[in-house]
Motif scaffolding. Structure first.
Motif, PDB file in Angstrom:
ATOM      1  N   ALA A  52       0.762  -1.220   0.138  1.00 17.85           N
ATOM      2  CA  ALA A  52       0.011  -0.073  -0.067  1.00 17.85           C
ATOM      3  C   ALA A  52       1.042   1.163   0.035  1.00 17.85           C
ATOM      4  O   ALA A  52       0.597   2.363  -0.682  1.00 17.85           O
ATOM      5  CB  ALA A  52      -0.877  -0.200   1.204  1.00 17.85           C
ATOM      6  N   ALA A  53       2.114   1.323   0.761  1.00 16.08           N
ATOM      7  CA  ALA A  53       2.857   2.458   0.841  1.00 16.08           C
ATOM      8  C   ALA A  53       3.483   2.674  -0.627  1.00 16.08           C
ATOM      9  O   ALA A  53       3.853   3.936  -0.703  1.00 16.08           O
ATOM     10  CB  ALA A  53       3.822   2.093   2.063  1.00 16.08           C
ATOM     11  N   ARG A  54       3.671   1.726  -1.388  1.00 10.84           N
ATOM     12  CA  ARG A  54       4.509   1.846  -2.682  1.00 10.84           C
ATOM     13  C   ARG A  54       3.383   2.349  -3.651  1.00 10.84           C
ATOM     14  O   ARG A  54       3.691   3.017  -4.867  1.00 10.84           O
ATOM     15  CB  ARG A  54       4.710   0.464  -3.272  1.00 10.84           C
ATOM     16  CG  ARG A  54       5.826  -0.096  -2.662  1.00 10.84           C
ATOM     17  CD  ARG A  54       6.315  -1.437  -3.287  1.00 10.84           C
ATOM     18  NE  ARG A  54       6.284  -1.205  -4.812  1.00 10.84           N
ATOM     19  CZ  ARG A  54       6.286  -2.385  -5.606  1.00 10.84           C
ATOM     20  NH1 ARG A  54       6.216  -3.549  -5.147  1.00 10.84           N
ATOM     21  NH2 ARG A  54       6.373  -2.093  -6.961  1.00 10.84           N
ATOM     22  N   GLY A  55       2.151   2.477  -3.351  1.00 12.01           N
ATOM     23  CA  GLY A  55       0.964   3.199  -4.260  1.00 12.01           C
ATOM     24  C   GLY A  55       0.623   2.107  -5.603  1.00 12.01           C
ATOM     25  O   GLY A  55       0.069   2.604  -6.227  1.00 12.01           O
ATOM     26  N   ALA A 127      -2.986   3.451   2.016  1.00 10.35           N
ATOM     27  CA  ALA A 127      -3.276   3.876   0.462  1.00 10.35           C
ATOM     28  C   ALA A 127      -4.249   5.124   0.049  1.00 10.35           C
ATOM     29  O   ALA A 127      -4.386   5.423  -0.965  1.00 10.35           O
ATOM     30  CB  ALA A 127      -4.071   2.712  -0.465  1.00 10.35           C
ATOM     31  N   SER A 128      -5.060   5.709   1.076  1.00 13.52           N
ATOM     32  CA  SER A 128      -5.854   6.617   0.768  1.00 13.52           C
ATOM     33  C   SER A 128      -5.518   7.973   0.516  1.00 13.52           C
ATOM     34  O   SER A 128      -5.856   8.559  -0.680  1.00 13.52           O
ATOM     35  CB  SER A 128      -6.766   6.814   1.905  1.00 13.52           C
ATOM     36  OG  SER A 128      -5.721   7.602   3.158  1.00 13.52           O
ATOM     37  N   GLY A 129      -4.157   8.287   0.751  1.00 16.63           N
ATOM     38  CA  GLY A 129      -3.484   9.406   0.149  1.00 16.63           C
ATOM     39  C   GLY A 129      -4.182  10.782   0.645  1.00 16.63           C
ATOM     40  O   GLY A 129      -3.732  11.786   0.020  1.00 16.63           O
ATOM     41  N   GLY A 130      -4.932  10.926   1.500  1.00 14.13           N
ATOM     42  CA  GLY A 130      -5.633  12.186   1.710  1.00 14.13           C
ATOM     43  C   GLY A 130      -6.278  12.124   2.961  1.00 14.13           C
ATOM     44  O   GLY A 130      -6.943  10.931   3.632  1.00 14.13           O
ATOM     45  N   VAL A 131      -6.723  13.098   3.719  1.00 17.05           N
ATOM     46  CA  VAL A 131      -7.520  13.057   4.871  1.00 17.05           C
ATOM     47  C   VAL A 131      -8.961  12.546   4.593  1.00 17.05           C
ATOM     48  O   VAL A 131      -9.527  11.704   5.342  1.00 17.05           O
ATOM     49  CB  VAL A 131      -7.713  14.567   5.575  1.00 17.05           C
ATOM     50  CG1 VAL A 131      -8.573  14.697   6.745  1.00 17.05           C
ATOM     51  CG2 VAL A 131      -6.244  14.677   5.895  1.00 17.05           C
ATOM     52  N   VAL A 132      -9.725  13.122   3.620  1.00 22.64           N
ATOM     53  CA  VAL A 132     -10.988  12.693   3.358  1.00 22.64           C
ATOM     54  C   VAL A 132     -11.089  11.429   2.974  1.00 22.64           C
ATOM     55  O   VAL A 132     -12.013  10.604   3.447  1.00 22.64           O
ATOM     56  CB  VAL A 132     -11.800  13.572   2.211  1.00 22.64           C
ATOM     57  CG1 VAL A 132     -13.115  13.211   2.089  1.00 22.64           C
ATOM     58  CG2 VAL A 132     -11.482  15.111   2.590  1.00 22.64           C
ATOM     59  N   ALA A 133     -10.242  10.991   2.014  1.00 25.99           N
ATOM     60  CA  ALA A 133     -10.214   9.686   1.726  1.00 25.99           C
ATOM     61  C   ALA A 133      -9.947   8.643   2.827  1.00 25.99           C
ATOM     62  O   ALA A 133     -10.402   7.488   2.915  1.00 25.99           O
ATOM     63  CB  ALA A 133      -9.396   9.271   0.575  1.00 25.99           C
ATOM     64  N   GLY A 134      -9.224   8.999   3.881  1.00 27.44           N
ATOM     65  CA  GLY A 134      -8.697   8.293   4.919  1.00 27.44           C
ATOM     66  C   GLY A 134     -10.026   8.211   5.979  1.00 27.44           C
ATOM     67  O   GLY A 134     -10.146   7.234   6.456  1.00 27.44           O
ATOM     68  N   LEU A 135     -10.799   9.371   5.959  1.00 27.83           N
ATOM     69  CA  LEU A 135     -11.764   8.913   6.861  1.00 27.83           C
ATOM     70  C   LEU A 135     -13.146   8.033   6.205  1.00 27.83           C
ATOM     71  O   LEU A 135     -13.363   7.376   7.020  1.00 27.83           O
ATOM     72  CB  LEU A 135     -12.773  10.393   6.962  1.00 27.83           C
ATOM     73  CG  LEU A 135     -11.978  11.570   7.528  1.00 27.83           C
ATOM     74  CD1 LEU A 135     -12.658  12.819   7.737  1.00 27.83           C
ATOM     75  CD2 LEU A 135     -11.602  11.108   8.955  1.00 27.83           C
ATOM     76  N   GLU A 219     -10.904   4.758  -3.299  1.00 31.38           N
ATOM     77  CA  GLU A 219     -10.343   5.512  -4.533  1.00 31.38           C
ATOM     78  C   GLU A 219     -11.204   6.356  -4.956  1.00 31.38           C
ATOM     79  O   GLU A 219     -11.103   7.385  -5.794  1.00 31.38           O
ATOM     80  CB  GLU A 219      -9.949   4.273  -5.687  1.00 31.38           C
ATOM     81  CG  GLU A 219      -8.570   3.380  -5.202  1.00 31.38           C
ATOM     82  CD  GLU A 219      -8.350   2.369  -6.309  1.00 31.38           C
ATOM     83  OE1 GLU A 219      -7.368   1.965  -6.218  1.00 31.38           O
ATOM     84  OE2 GLU A 219      -9.458   2.002  -7.025  1.00 31.38           O
ATOM     85  N   SER A 220     -12.488   5.944  -4.776  1.00 32.74           N
ATOM     86  CA  SER A 220     -13.475   6.843  -5.253  1.00 32.74           C
ATOM     87  C   SER A 220     -13.696   8.025  -4.350  1.00 32.74           C
ATOM     88  O   SER A 220     -13.998   9.229  -5.166  1.00 32.74           O
ATOM     89  CB  SER A 220     -15.078   6.201  -5.255  1.00 32.74           C
ATOM     90  OG  SER A 220     -15.187   4.896  -6.120  1.00 32.74           O
ATOM     91  N   ALA A 221     -13.466   8.063  -3.100  1.00 33.27           N
ATOM     92  CA  ALA A 221     -13.590   9.300  -2.266  1.00 33.27           C
ATOM     93  C   ALA A 221     -12.372  10.157  -2.546  1.00 33.27           C
ATOM     94  O   ALA A 221     -12.472  11.185  -2.581  1.00 33.27           O
ATOM     95  CB  ALA A 221     -13.567   8.770  -0.724  1.00 33.27           C
ATOM     96  N   GLY A 222     -11.278   9.472  -2.827  1.00 39.42           N
ATOM     97  CA  GLY A 222     -10.204  10.426  -3.232  1.00 39.42           C
ATOM     98  C   GLY A 222     -10.353  11.176  -4.642  1.00 39.42           C
ATOM     99  O   GLY A 222      -9.928  12.196  -4.738  1.00 39.42           O
ATOM    100  N   ARG A 223     -11.190  10.599  -5.504  1.00 43.60           N
ATOM    101  CA  ARG A 223     -11.520  11.271  -7.062  1.00 43.60           C
ATOM    102  C   ARG A 223     -12.741  12.272  -6.486  1.00 43.60           C
ATOM    103  O   ARG A 223     -13.289  12.839  -7.535  1.00 43.60           O
ATOM    104  CB  ARG A 223     -11.590  10.373  -7.960  1.00 43.60           C
ATOM    105  CG  ARG A 223     -10.428   9.441  -8.339  1.00 43.60           C
ATOM    106  CD  ARG A 223     -10.762   8.871  -9.674  1.00 43.60           C
ATOM    107  NE  ARG A 223     -11.839   7.814  -9.366  1.00 43.60           N
ATOM    108  CZ  ARG A 223     -11.954   6.504  -9.039  1.00 43.60           C
ATOM    109  NH1 ARG A 223     -10.563   5.986  -8.691  1.00 43.60           N
ATOM    110  NH2 ARG A 223     -12.808   5.697  -8.856  1.00 43.60           N
ATOM    111  N   GLY A 224     -13.541  12.315  -5.534  1.00 43.19           N
ATOM    112  CA  GLY A 224     -14.598  13.018  -5.275  1.00 43.19           C
ATOM    113  C   GLY A 224     -15.979  12.339  -5.667  1.00 43.19           C
ATOM    114  O   GLY A 224     -16.905  13.047  -5.747  1.00 43.19           O
TER     115      GLY A 224
END
Length: 611
Positions: A52-55, A127-135, A219-224
């Motif tokens: 996951a850390a490798r992306g 793997a979320s890469g952001g606060v919103v996707a992490g939530l 992934e969908s949350a990360g793309r909005g």
């Protein structure tokens, strides 16, 4: 009111589960298995977090699919999974089905495996890469874990239903054999798939599977794309609820349905004690669903194990399907008297029955596996076109059949493991009692012992060709006669003690005596011995035996993960010899450590002298 009852039941079951876990840690043998499994699980969870850390999202979604697959198929190889709290224990309690299933689910979450899976599922947050996707990843990993555990429980419940029907037992054995063979020979299928450039198809399929819904939601949350993210989370919740309802229904069936006996289609008509014992034992193999399941599993495993390399055009393994099936059959039948349970008293109370009973069990084993494995060996050796394999397999097969027929009765008498009586089996036929770890240990030991019985015939066949066939027949007959004789004598002398063991199990004093010598050893030595017994098969079989077979049958193209085949000339045999020596040394060190510890235990010498 219903919510309060569910909460109270769940809390009580969790406390019971944790109390049982603490008791399990007091047993040295079970503690070693728990620690080893936890260490391996943490290593796999760390690997998942690293991916996951490798992306690499495509690889991560496939890895998550493998985690869910492990939850589904793992319990099928571990005696039906961890059923410390069996549903049958709560049959007389006025609990609604959904309350009991919810409580058992919550209790199942209080274990080592769910904790390790939770660590692995933290890869969704990584793997979320952001606060919103992490939530979004937080509820996703919780729902994903629930789906993992529920899928495991539901699979075991469905598997138990299948094992109660003859056709279902056969299907379950085929699925079981394919999965275990894939764990050993799946590299061939993977190489075939990779060579056809279907990695993208794997990732796509893994995203469609429920194991990938959590990652796709992140992934969908990360793309909005919030509608898709929320829809996938709701899908996981609905799937978990549906599996919980299905599991509840199967629990009701398991705790309320009783199986009634049927009138025998044909009565025993034997004219001698030997004939009656043989007829009884043959009918056990054909009518007892667990016996039949194990027989089909052993033969199917040998076939799958040697057919899978065909995916990359390798036919050199085909002649060895019959011998592989015999080795697996011998290991699966290593606890024949333990499977009898208290029914053994009918044999014990019949004067002079030990020898006929032992020989009948040997005869039944040979009749069940002899013709089938011989037919498989002849047909597949002819199909392979490897003419040099004929003297090898025809020398090895009779040696293995005789060795297995002798060892299964000797092992089941000297190292019987108490199991649940046939008439007391729970709705989960995979679970045969509280000694699953000991049973699996005997299976692993028998794999090595049965395989070694063909060594003289194989050596003679390698150097002299067809002269190995009479040597194989002679060694097989000798092993059949000698080990059967030893088992019959043991029954005559120690039959009452065996019945007591099968009826009552080992007393706390005997359990403490059994582990006293081991507990006195340094922790590092106990850990090292357990590691050697658990992983000695890796250098011995895939890194020594399989490359040797490839070399002997002229297969110089397949290399895969076999270290010896990457060497040149004589160095290949050097590496094979080193790996074989390493594997045997690991088994020898672990076995001698446990044996000497048991001999040094207080009171053991007195018991030995009395015998």
């Amino acid at each position: 009111m219903a919510l309060a009852l569910t909460y109270g039941t769940s809390r009580t079951l969790v406390r019971m589960r944790l109390a049982a876990f603490r008791r399990a840690l007091e047993d040295q043998f079970r503690r070693s298995w728990i620690v080893t499994g936890g260490f391996v699980g943490l290593a796999l969870a760390g690997g998942t977090l690293w991916v996951a850390a490798r992306g690499d999202q495509d690889t991560l979604v496939v890895v998550l699919g493998l985690w869910m697959l492990g939850w589904v198929v793992g319990p099928l190889f571990a005696g039906g999974g961890d059923e410390t709290l069996k549903p049958e224990y709560f049959t007389m309690m006025p609990l609604p089905p959904h309350t009991l299933s919810t409580g058992l689910l919550v209790a199942a979450l209080a274990g080592v495996a769910p904790a390790i899976s939770l660590i692995a599922l933290l890869s969704l947050v990584v793997a979320s890469g952001g606060v919103v996707a992490g939530l979004v990843a937080v509820p996703a990993l919780v729902l994903q874990l629930l789906c993992f555990v529920l899928a495991s429980r539901l699979a075991v419940a469905v598997y138990g239903v299948l094992l109660q029907v003859r056709a279902g037992a056969v299907i379950a054995a085929l699925v079981n054999a394919f999965i275990l063979a894939f764990a050993a020979q799946g590299w061939a299928l993977i190489v075939a798939f990779v060579s056809t450039d279907v990695q993208g198809a794997f990732a796509t399929a893994a995203r469609i599977a429920p194991s990938g819904w959590g990652l796709v939601a992140v992934e969908s949350a990360g793309r909005g794309e919030w509608l898709q993210a929320v829809g996938l989370l709701l899908g996981l919740a609905v799937l978990a609820l549906a599996m919980l309802v299905a599991w509840s229904a199967l629990l009701v069936r398991r705790t309320t349905v009783s199986l009634t006996g049927r009138k025998p289609r044909r009565l025993l008509a034997a004219r001698s004690p030997e004939g009656a014992a043989a007829a009884k034992e043959l009918r056990s193999w054909t009518r007892d669903l667990l016996y039949g399941h194990r027989a089909v599993f052993a033969i199917a495993y040998g076939l799958f194990f040697c057919l899978m390399p065909l995916a990359i055009g390798v036919k050199s393994m085909l002649p060895w399907a019959g011998p592989a099936a015999v080795v697996m059959a011998g290991s699966m039948a290593a606890n024949l008297y333990g499977a009898d349970g208290t029914a053994f008293w009918t044999t014990l109370m019949t004067p002079g029955s030990s020898r006929p009973d032992v020989r009948a069990r040997q005869r039944a084993f040979l009749l069940v596996f002899g013709p089938s494995t011989l037919l498989i060996t002849v047909v597949l050796t002819w199909w392979s076109g490897v003419t040099s394999a004929w003297p090898l397999v025809l020398s090895v097969l009779p040696a293995l059949l005789g060795g297995a027929a002798g060892l299964v009765v000797a092992c089941s008498v000297y190292a019987a493991v108490p199991t649940t009586d046939a008439h007391k089996r729970s709705g989960n036929p995979l679970n045969s009692g509280e000694n699953e770890g000991e049973t699996m240990g005997i299976v692993y030991v028998m794999l090595v012992l049965v395989a070694t019985t063909c060594a003289p015939a194989l050596v003679v066949a390698l150097y002299t060709g067809w002269w190995g066939v009479p040597v194989g027949v002679a060694s097989g007959v000798l092993a059949w006669w000698y080990f059967g004789r030893v088992a019959a004598r043991r029954l005559d002398v120690r039959g009452p003690e065996l019945l007591t063991l099968l009826r009552h199990g080992r007393s706390p004093a005997e359990q403490a005596k059994k582990t006293a010598g081991l507990d006195a050893l340094p922790r590092w030595r106990r850990t090292l011995a357990g590691f050697c017994l658990g992983f000695g098969a890796i250098p011995l079989f895939p890194q020594a035996l399989v490359p040797a077979i490839f070399k002997l049958t002229g297969n110089d193209d397949t290399k895969s993960w076999f270290l010896a085949l990457y060497q040149d000339g004589l160095w290949q045999w050097v590496v094979i010899a080193v790996m074989a020596a390493l594997g045997l040394s690991m088994y020898g060190f672990g076995g001698l450590t446990y044996y000497r510890a048991r001999k040094r235990a207080p009171g053991v010498s007195v018991v030995a002298a009395a015998e």
